[in-house]
Design a protein around this motif. Structure first.
Motif, PDB file in Angstrom:
ATOM      1  N   SER A  61       0.853  -1.174   0.000  1.00  0.00           N
ATOM      2  CA  SER A  61       0.000   0.000   0.000  1.00  0.00           C
ATOM      3  C   SER A  61       0.895   1.232   0.000  1.00  0.00           C
ATOM      4  CB  SER A  61      -0.893   0.003   1.232  1.00  0.00           C
ATOM      5  OG  SER A  61      -1.733   1.133   1.197  1.00  0.00           O
ATOM      6  N   PRO A  62       0.909   2.048  -1.002  1.00  0.00           N
ATOM      7  CA  PRO A  62       0.199   1.897  -2.267  1.00  0.00           C
ATOM      8  C   PRO A  62       0.839   0.812  -3.131  1.00  0.00           C
ATOM      9  CG  PRO A  62       1.608   3.829  -2.366  1.00  0.00           C
ATOM     10  CD  PRO A  62       1.735   3.269  -0.972  1.00  0.00           C
ATOM     11  N   PRO A  63       0.061   0.278  -4.063  1.00  0.00           N
ATOM     12  CA  PRO A  63       0.622  -0.775  -4.926  1.00  0.00           C
ATOM     13  C   PRO A  63       1.769  -0.246  -5.802  1.00  0.00           C
ATOM     14  CG  PRO A  63      -1.696  -0.343  -5.461  1.00  0.00           C
ATOM     15  CD  PRO A  63      -1.305   0.592  -4.369  1.00  0.00           C
ATOM     16  N   GLY A 106       4.855   5.790  -7.912  1.00  0.00           N
ATOM     17  CA  GLY A 106       4.715   7.200  -8.267  1.00  0.00           C
ATOM     18  C   GLY A 106       5.048   8.079  -7.078  1.00  0.00           C
ATOM     19  N   SER A 107       5.888   7.569  -6.188  1.00  0.00           N
ATOM     20  CA  SER A 107       6.183   8.304  -4.961  1.00  0.00           C
ATOM     21  C   SER A 107       7.097   9.508  -5.177  1.00  0.00           C
ATOM     22  CB  SER A 107       6.790   7.371  -3.916  1.00  0.00           C
ATOM     23  OG  SER A 107       7.961   6.794  -4.421  1.00  0.00           O
ATOM     24  N   VAL A 147       0.450   1.583 -15.361  1.00  0.00           N
ATOM     25  CA  VAL A 147      -0.637   2.565 -15.292  1.00  0.00           C
ATOM     26  C   VAL A 147      -0.861   2.927 -13.830  1.00  0.00           C
ATOM     27  CG1 VAL A 147      -1.775   1.762 -17.409  1.00  0.00           C
ATOM     28  CG2 VAL A 147      -2.369   0.732 -15.217  1.00  0.00           C
ATOM     29  N   LEU A 148      -1.731   3.928 -13.620  1.00  0.00           N
ATOM     30  CA  LEU A 148      -2.123   4.282 -12.265  1.00  0.00           C
ATOM     31  C   LEU A 148      -2.878   3.120 -11.647  1.00  0.00           C
ATOM     32  CD1 LEU A 148      -3.404   7.935 -12.790  1.00  0.00           C
ATOM     33  CD2 LEU A 148      -1.221   7.210 -11.805  1.00  0.00           C
ATOM     34  N   ALA A 149      -2.680   2.893 -10.370  1.00  0.00           N
ATOM     35  CA  ALA A 149      -3.383   1.816  -9.667  1.00  0.00           C
ATOM     36  C   ALA A 149      -4.699   2.389  -9.134  1.00  0.00           C
ATOM     37  CB  ALA A 149      -2.533   1.276  -8.527  1.00  0.00           C
ATOM     38  N   GLY A 150      -5.770   2.205  -9.866  1.00  0.00           N
ATOM     39  CA  GLY A 150      -7.075   2.703  -9.425  1.00  0.00           C
ATOM     40  C   GLY A 150      -7.299   4.137  -9.862  1.00  0.00           C
ATOM     41  N   SER A 151      -7.849   4.921  -8.958  1.00  0.00           N
ATOM     42  CA  SER A 151      -8.229   6.295  -9.271  1.00  0.00           C
ATOM     43  C   SER A 151      -7.015   7.214  -9.322  1.00  0.00           C
ATOM     44  CB  SER A 151      -9.204   6.805  -8.202  1.00  0.00           C
ATOM     45  OG  SER A 151      -8.510   6.928  -6.967  1.00  0.00           O
ATOM     46  N   ALA A 157      -1.191   9.191  -4.562  1.00  0.00           N
ATOM     47  CA  ALA A 157      -0.572   8.626  -3.357  1.00  0.00           C
ATOM     48  C   ALA A 157       0.627   7.743  -3.711  1.00  0.00           C
ATOM     49  CB  ALA A 157      -1.605   7.823  -2.581  1.00  0.00           C
ATOM     50  N   GLY A 158       0.907   7.597  -5.005  1.00  0.00           N
ATOM     51  CA  GLY A 158       2.076   6.835  -5.436  1.00  0.00           C
ATOM     52  C   GLY A 158       1.759   5.465  -5.960  1.00  0.00           C
ATOM     53  N   GLY A 159       0.485   5.093  -6.094  1.00  0.00           N
ATOM     54  CA  GLY A 159       0.128   3.752  -6.548  1.00  0.00           C
ATOM     55  C   GLY A 159       0.209   3.578  -8.056  1.00  0.00           C
TER      56      GLY A 159
END
Length: 165
Positions: A61-63, A106-107, A147-151, A157-159
């Protein structure tokens, strides 16, 4: 003619005769030769096989998009690069990664902007891995798309995740 004059004339006549009679033998050659055996060796260009990279989404978390690859024979490190298909900009994630996996998140602001900018303009984001050994480098691995993880909020948040899952 004086004695001295006749002697000089005689020397000059002998010199002209010697030049005219002696054949031209070409460049001087040594009367002896030496040979030494040279050690045998081969010159080989350094070559490394391109890493066979794969992508798997982590459950952290985040993925994160975990890029992994089997060790390449002769490699002492790996360069991991994040790129996009829109404008060919890249970001070096690891210059000399010692291990055989790397978690892309994406941190960092640079990574996040590269991912969001590419996705918002209709492009795709990818990661490649290059094997390194001193001054040699392999060709980059095949692209692993992420890609982005979710929204977008999860992405902020870096996912990130692998495009295939």
């Amino acid at each position: 003619m004086t004695r001295r004059g006749r002697g000089a004339l005689l020397v000059a006549a002998l010199a002209i005769t010697a030049v005219a009679v002696v054949p031209d033998t070409g460049p001087a050659a040594a009367a002896w030769q030496v040979s030494v055996p040279a050690p045998a060796f081969t010159l080989a260009a350094g070559s490394l096989t391109a890493p066979a990279a794969t992508c798997q989404t982590t459950t952290s978390s985040p993925p994160a998009a975990r890029i992994s690859w089997p060790a390449v024979d002769g490699a002492t490190g790996y360069r991991v690069v994040l790129g996009n298909t829109v404008n060919s900009s890249t970001s070096e994630l690891a210059a000399n990664q010692p291990g055989t996996s790397y978690d892309v998140t994406g941190s960092t602001l640079g990574n996040l902007l590269l991912v969001l900018g590419s996705l918002l303009t209709g492009g795709s984001v990818h990661v490649t891995v290059t094997a390194l050994n001193q001054n040699w480098s392999s060709s980059p691995s095949t692209r692993q798309h992420i890609v982005l993880a979710g929204s977008v909020l999860t992405g902020l948040a870096g996912g990130l995740k692998c495009q295939s899952g």
